[in-house]
Write an enzyme that holds these catalytic residues in place. Sequence first.
Site, PDB file in Angstrom:
ATOM      1  N   CYS A 235      -4.686  -3.270   3.098  1.00  0.00           N
ATOM      2  CA  CYS A 235      -4.504  -2.930   4.203  1.00  0.00           C
ATOM      3  C   CYS A 235      -5.461  -2.982   5.216  1.00  0.00           C
ATOM      4  CB  CYS A 235      -4.023  -1.732   4.929  1.00  0.00           C
ATOM      5  SG  CYS A 235      -2.984  -1.451   6.165  1.00  0.00           S
TER       6      CYS A 235
ATOM      7  N   LYS B  69      -9.687   2.095  -1.704  1.00  0.00           N
ATOM      8  CA  LYS B  69      -9.926   1.412  -0.433  1.00  0.00           C
ATOM      9  C   LYS B  69     -10.951   1.768   0.149  1.00  0.00           C
ATOM     10  CE  LYS B  69      -7.053   1.258   3.884  1.00  0.00           C
ATOM     11  NZ  LYS B  69      -5.654   1.926   4.582  1.00  0.00           N
TER      12      LYS B  69
ATOM     13  N   GLU C  18       0.945  -1.014   0.090  1.00  0.00           N
ATOM     14  CA  GLU C  18      -0.033   0.007  -0.052  1.00  0.00           C
ATOM     15  C   GLU C  18       1.083   1.135   0.027  1.00  0.00           C
ATOM     16  OE1 GLU C  18      -1.312   0.510   4.064  1.00  0.00           O
ATOM     17  OE2 GLU C  18      -3.308   1.782   3.263  1.00  0.00           O
TER      18      GLU C  18
HETATM   19  N1  ING Z   1      -2.969   0.662   8.641  1.00  0.00           N
HETATM   20  C1  ING Z   1      -3.450  -0.208   9.967  1.00  0.00           C
HETATM   21  C2  ING Z   1      -4.238  -1.656   9.345  1.00  0.00           C
HETATM   22  O1  ING Z   1      -5.315  -2.198   9.366  1.00  0.00           O
HETATM   23  C3  ING Z   1      -4.481  -0.327  12.004  1.00  0.00           C
HETATM   24  C4  ING Z   1      -4.433   0.364  10.786  1.00  0.00           C
HETATM   25  C5  ING Z   1      -3.431  -1.030  12.614  1.00  0.00           C
HETATM   26  C6  ING Z   1      -5.921  -0.775  12.403  1.00  0.00           C
HETATM   27  C7  ING Z   1      -3.701  -2.020  13.726  1.00  0.00           C
HETATM   28  C8  ING Z   1      -6.021  -1.707  13.454  1.00  0.00           C
HETATM   29  C9  ING Z   1      -4.847  -2.218  14.081  1.00  0.00           C
HETATM   30  O2  ING Z   1      -3.150  -2.496   9.215  1.00  0.00           O
HETATM   31  C10 ING Z   1      -3.623   0.789   7.630  1.00  0.00           C
HETATM   32  N2  ING Z   1      -3.044   1.510   6.744  1.00  0.00           N
HETATM   33  O3  ING Z   1      -4.921   0.416   7.352  1.00  0.00           O
END
Ligand code: ING
Length: 303
Positions: free
Chosen positions: A171, A126, A46
Amino acid sequence: SREIVIAAAQMGPNQRADSRRKIVQRMIALMEKAARCGAQLVVYPELALTTFFPRWYIKDTSEIDSFFETEMPGADTAPLFTRARELGITFSFGFAEKTEQAGGVHHFNTSVLVDKNSNIILRYRKIHIPGHSQYESWRPFQHLEKFYFKPGTEPFSTARLFDAEFSLAICNDRRWPETYREMALRGAEIALIGYNTPMHYAPMPSHDHLQSFHNHLCMQAGAYQNGLWVIGVAKAGLEEGCQLLGQTCIIAPTGEIAAQASSTDDEVILALCDIDRVKEIRENVFNFKHHRRPEMYPLLSRT
Ligand code: ING
């Protein structure tokens, strides 16, 4: 059988000062290494072209715009498309997209699938945008994706390549079971998912030690419960002071990890993916036609 050599090109950190040109050169080096190893498809993370800028609250719109692509390929990314054509490689990567649509300007967190003639055969924006939309001073770093990106307005879709059905996600999408089920119900056989995941999750620091467990848990479950190959590709390492998870992996439809990165830097991993193996799952334990009871899940697709 339909065997494809798929490479996951994990990327180490992109620092704020790194130029697009320098980052694209790293991506080309990864593609050349993958090609030398027989890869037919190379999958990048990403926001592969920039640092993960949603970690900052940036007010200056021209600085914000400096992170977005207004054309694909553009001057900075053309060398990647050219090199892929020369190598006969198909590829997928994520980037911040600024586009004029229906009279308005929109900013998306986007990924594309490019065939070996440089045609963009699939574009995905996304759907599950995590984080928050306003500056929150209590956080050691921000996660302002809801400030910078508009959620995608198109459902998950598929494109055919190498006689197989591909789908894209990004992601946070990989954490939602709906992502994989929707893809599989649409006939997808391989899901390509780039991610930038900080090791520290500010709203729940007691879960920090679970980041790599949750990363693989979601993708392995998604793969198994829907009979999908899942390629999860990290931007990893210490990026502007923020530790990003690596653990890039290629997961078989059985949920087994077929290949996994062992560094948090630029690293190519490969697997010989027999796409027909999706049948082991789709024609048996998760034969949707024979076993699934959508009439018993009325709330699942309720808004
Ligand atoms: N980053 C993270 C992900 O979903 C996150 C945000 C991290 C959400 C840890 C929940 C727990 O992997 C992105 N860019 O979505």
